[in-house]
Design a protein around this motif. Structure first.
Motif, PDB file in Angstrom:
ATOM      1  N   VAL A  49       0.852  -1.396  -0.001  1.00  0.00           N
ATOM      2  CA  VAL A  49       0.006  -0.040   0.008  1.00  0.00           C
ATOM      3  C   VAL A  49       1.044   1.144  -0.070  1.00  0.00           C
ATOM      4  O   VAL A  49       0.408   2.063  -0.805  1.00  0.00           O
ATOM      5  N   LEU A  50       1.902   1.262   0.826  1.00  0.00           N
ATOM      6  CA  LEU A  50       2.931   2.432   0.737  1.00  0.00           C
ATOM      7  C   LEU A  50       3.252   2.551  -0.589  1.00  0.00           C
ATOM      8  O   LEU A  50       3.375   3.875  -0.934  1.00  0.00           O
ATOM      9  N   ALA A  93     -19.944  -2.856   5.685  1.00  0.00           N
ATOM     10  CA  ALA A  93     -18.944  -3.317   5.292  1.00  0.00           C
ATOM     11  C   ALA A  93     -17.744  -4.023   5.906  1.00  0.00           C
ATOM     12  O   ALA A  93     -17.372  -3.246   6.828  1.00  0.00           O
ATOM     13  N   GLU A  94     -17.390  -5.022   5.914  1.00  0.00           N
ATOM     14  CA  GLU A  94     -16.241  -5.794   6.790  1.00  0.00           C
ATOM     15  C   GLU A  94     -14.827  -5.364   6.294  1.00  0.00           C
ATOM     16  O   GLU A  94     -14.299  -4.916   7.364  1.00  0.00           O
ATOM     17  N   MET A  95     -14.779  -4.654   5.160  1.00  0.00           N
ATOM     18  CA  MET A  95     -13.463  -4.068   4.918  1.00  0.00           C
ATOM     19  C   MET A  95     -13.779  -3.043   3.887  1.00  0.00           C
ATOM     20  O   MET A  95     -14.343  -3.306   2.498  1.00  0.00           O
ATOM     21  N   CYS A  96     -13.700  -1.581   4.314  1.00  0.00           N
ATOM     22  CA  CYS A  96     -13.862  -0.530   3.475  1.00  0.00           C
ATOM     23  C   CYS A  96     -12.593   0.135   3.440  1.00  0.00           C
ATOM     24  O   CYS A  96     -12.049   0.524   4.356  1.00  0.00           O
ATOM     25  N   ILE A  97     -12.035   0.575   2.372  1.00  0.00           N
ATOM     26  CA  ILE A  97     -10.764   1.480   2.044  1.00  0.00           C
ATOM     27  C   ILE A  97     -11.438   2.885   1.745  1.00  0.00           C
ATOM     28  O   ILE A  97     -12.078   2.825   0.736  1.00  0.00           O
ATOM     29  N   THR A  98     -11.084   3.760   2.205  1.00  0.00           N
ATOM     30  CA  THR A  98     -11.548   5.219   2.089  1.00  0.00           C
ATOM     31  C   THR A  98     -10.088   5.914   1.330  1.00  0.00           C
ATOM     32  O   THR A  98      -9.222   5.808   2.097  1.00  0.00           O
ATOM     33  N   ILE A  99     -10.458   6.826   0.337  1.00  0.00           N
ATOM     34  CA  ILE A  99      -9.347   7.511  -0.414  1.00  0.00           C
ATOM     35  C   ILE A  99      -9.637   8.949  -0.333  1.00  0.00           C
ATOM     36  O   ILE A  99     -10.612   9.267  -0.870  1.00  0.00           O
ATOM     37  N   ASP A 100      -8.724   9.749   0.203  1.00  0.00           N
ATOM     38  CA  ASP A 100      -8.664  10.988  -0.126  1.00  0.00           C
ATOM     39  C   ASP A 100      -7.346  11.193  -1.220  1.00  0.00           C
ATOM     40  O   ASP A 100      -6.215  11.291  -0.712  1.00  0.00           O
ATOM     41  N   PRO A 101      -7.629  11.505  -2.423  1.00  0.00           N
ATOM     42  CA  PRO A 101      -6.227  11.479  -3.288  1.00  0.00           C
ATOM     43  C   PRO A 101      -5.698  12.394  -3.231  1.00  0.00           C
ATOM     44  O   PRO A 101      -4.221  12.569  -3.316  1.00  0.00           O
ATOM     45  N   VAL A 102      -6.100  13.728  -3.148  1.00  0.00           N
ATOM     46  CA  VAL A 102      -5.311  14.873  -2.733  1.00  0.00           C
ATOM     47  C   VAL A 102      -5.979  15.757  -1.608  1.00  0.00           C
ATOM     48  O   VAL A 102      -6.890  16.433  -2.091  1.00  0.00           O
ATOM     49  N   GLN A 114      -8.405  -2.354  -5.656  1.00  0.00           N
ATOM     50  CA  GLN A 114      -9.425  -3.128  -6.014  1.00  0.00           C
ATOM     51  C   GLN A 114      -9.041  -4.761  -6.283  1.00  0.00           C
ATOM     52  O   GLN A 114      -9.589  -5.568  -5.997  1.00  0.00           O
ATOM     53  N   ALA A 115      -7.740  -4.461  -6.975  1.00  0.00           N
ATOM     54  CA  ALA A 115      -7.185  -5.660  -7.349  1.00  0.00           C
ATOM     55  C   ALA A 115      -6.422  -6.485  -6.298  1.00  0.00           C
ATOM     56  O   ALA A 115      -6.401  -7.577  -6.244  1.00  0.00           O
ATOM     57  N   MET A 116      -5.865  -5.609  -5.237  1.00  0.00           N
ATOM     58  CA  MET A 116      -5.153  -6.229  -4.212  1.00  0.00           C
ATOM     59  C   MET A 116      -6.281  -6.724  -3.162  1.00  0.00           C
ATOM     60  O   MET A 116      -6.006  -7.861  -2.409  1.00  0.00           O
ATOM     61  N   PHE A 117      -7.496  -6.092  -3.303  1.00  0.00           N
ATOM     62  CA  PHE A 117      -8.443  -6.456  -2.013  1.00  0.00           C
ATOM     63  C   PHE A 117      -9.737  -6.501  -2.720  1.00  0.00           C
ATOM     64  O   PHE A 117     -10.597  -5.559  -2.839  1.00  0.00           O
ATOM     65  N   PRO A 118      -9.996  -7.706  -3.585  1.00  0.00           N
ATOM     66  CA  PRO A 118     -11.154  -7.419  -4.444  1.00  0.00           C
ATOM     67  C   PRO A 118     -12.571  -7.497  -3.601  1.00  0.00           C
ATOM     68  O   PRO A 118     -13.565  -7.144  -4.421  1.00  0.00           O
ATOM     69  N   HIS A 119     -12.606  -7.828  -2.446  1.00  0.00           N
ATOM     70  CA  HIS A 119     -13.819  -7.698  -1.621  1.00  0.00           C
ATOM     71  C   HIS A 119     -14.198  -6.715  -0.721  1.00  0.00           C
ATOM     72  O   HIS A 119     -14.906  -6.521  -0.256  1.00  0.00           O
ATOM     73  N   ALA A 120     -13.212  -5.814  -0.876  1.00  0.00           N
ATOM     74  CA  ALA A 120     -13.330  -4.496  -0.291  1.00  0.00           C
ATOM     75  C   ALA A 120     -14.103  -3.481  -0.862  1.00  0.00           C
ATOM     76  O   ALA A 120     -14.242  -3.305  -2.038  1.00  0.00           O
TER      77      ALA A 120
END
Length: 287
Positions: free
Chosen positions: A21-22, A98-107, A71-77
């Motif tokens: 991820v980093l 959602a058991e696993m949710c990934i949130t993104i603030d891109p900038v 999405q490729a790394m964590f297809p069920h997220a």
């Protein structure tokens, strides 16, 4: 007072996944964010809800690159990016389940970025049924992260994978505190009363960048941050970073913070004692 922002004892990602991820965030900044900095054309900057709520081609490009890879790394997220969610707000309603949710603030700090100020960041969090369990606060200009995971102390990750722990300040009396309050995001009827509290502090300001404000508190360089507008991408990474650095994080009414909450005020402070002093001072916001 109960302990807020409860965390499970196990981290949501393996060490290898965290490294992936980093690296992804670094690659995205190099590909989509840094090449456009101070080089944006007028047509590459548009507004969303108002003239001060900006979006750039860097926001869109970075979010698209991050979303595809995650999405490729964590297809069920469930992936919730700021720009996608701004156009499809109904996705926010899925976070709590959602058991696993990934949130993104891109900038994060797009206004700063668009105006050529080198004070912006990338924020990513992982939520478990709305509760933050991993957070990442990246500074593309310096190329370092503050990261935090459930059951682990927050740390600063520098180039060449150099790491050191970060820790919140000792806090203290109100007149000794330095903090961040986004006055423009306080409801207008309460804005004057909020501004009247500012002379009581050693310093109160706003960086127009939640990423760097949270980094400052987690690192002990500031004592608190108050959030007046809640979104699933602006607060969760900072909330877990400050918590795992030794701070206290809770809604101003004393309830637990969850990333699916969109109403109320979130207060993060160096420790519980400082949080309580600030809660007493800012209590008029919820009266």
């Amino acid at each position: 007072m109960t302990d807020h922002l409860p965390m499970p004892v196990t981290a949501p990602l393996t060490l290898a996944q965290r490294a992936q991820v980093l690296n992804l965030v670094r690659r995205t900044a190099r590909a989509e964010i840094l090449p456009r900095f101070r080089k944006l054309s007028a047509h590459e900057v548009t507004t969303k809800t108002g003239v001060h709520d900006l979006v750039t081609e860097a926001d869109k490009g970075a979010e698209a690159m991050l979303t595809r890879a995650l999405q490729a790394m964590f297809p069920h997220a469930l992936i919730v990016g700021e720009e996608h969610a701004s156009a499809h707000p109904e996705i926010v309603e899925k976070i709590a389940e959602a058991e696993m949710c990934i949130t993104i603030d891109p900038v994060d700090g797009t206004w700063n970025y668009a105006k050529g100020l080198p004070l912006f960041g990338v924020m990513l969090s992982i939520l478990r049924f709305g509760t933050p369990v991993y957070g990442l606060l990246y500074d593309p200009m310096v190329n370092d992260f503050i990261t935090a995971a459930a059951g682990h102390p927050a740390e600063l990750v520098m180039p060449r994978n150099l790491r050191r722990p970060v820790q919140t300040s000792a806090g203290g009396a109100v007149e000794d505190l330095v903090g961040f309050v986004p006055l423009a995001l306080v409801p207008e009827p309460k804005r004057g009363e909020m501004a009247a509290t500012f002379p009581r502090f050693a310093r109160v300001t706003s960086l127009r960048c939640a990423c760097h404000e949270a980094r400052m508190v987690a690192s002990g360089h500031a004592d608190f941050v108050l959030y007046g507008k809640l979104t699933p991408w602006d607060q969760p990474a900072g909330a877990i970073a400050i918590r795992q650095a030794g701070g206290h994080v809770a809604m101003l009414d004393g309830s637990d913070y969850r990333a699916d909450r969109t109403q109320g005020f979130l207060l993060a402070a160096a420790n519980e004692e400082t949080w309580t002093r600030l809660r007493d001072l800012f209590g008029f916001l919820i009266e």
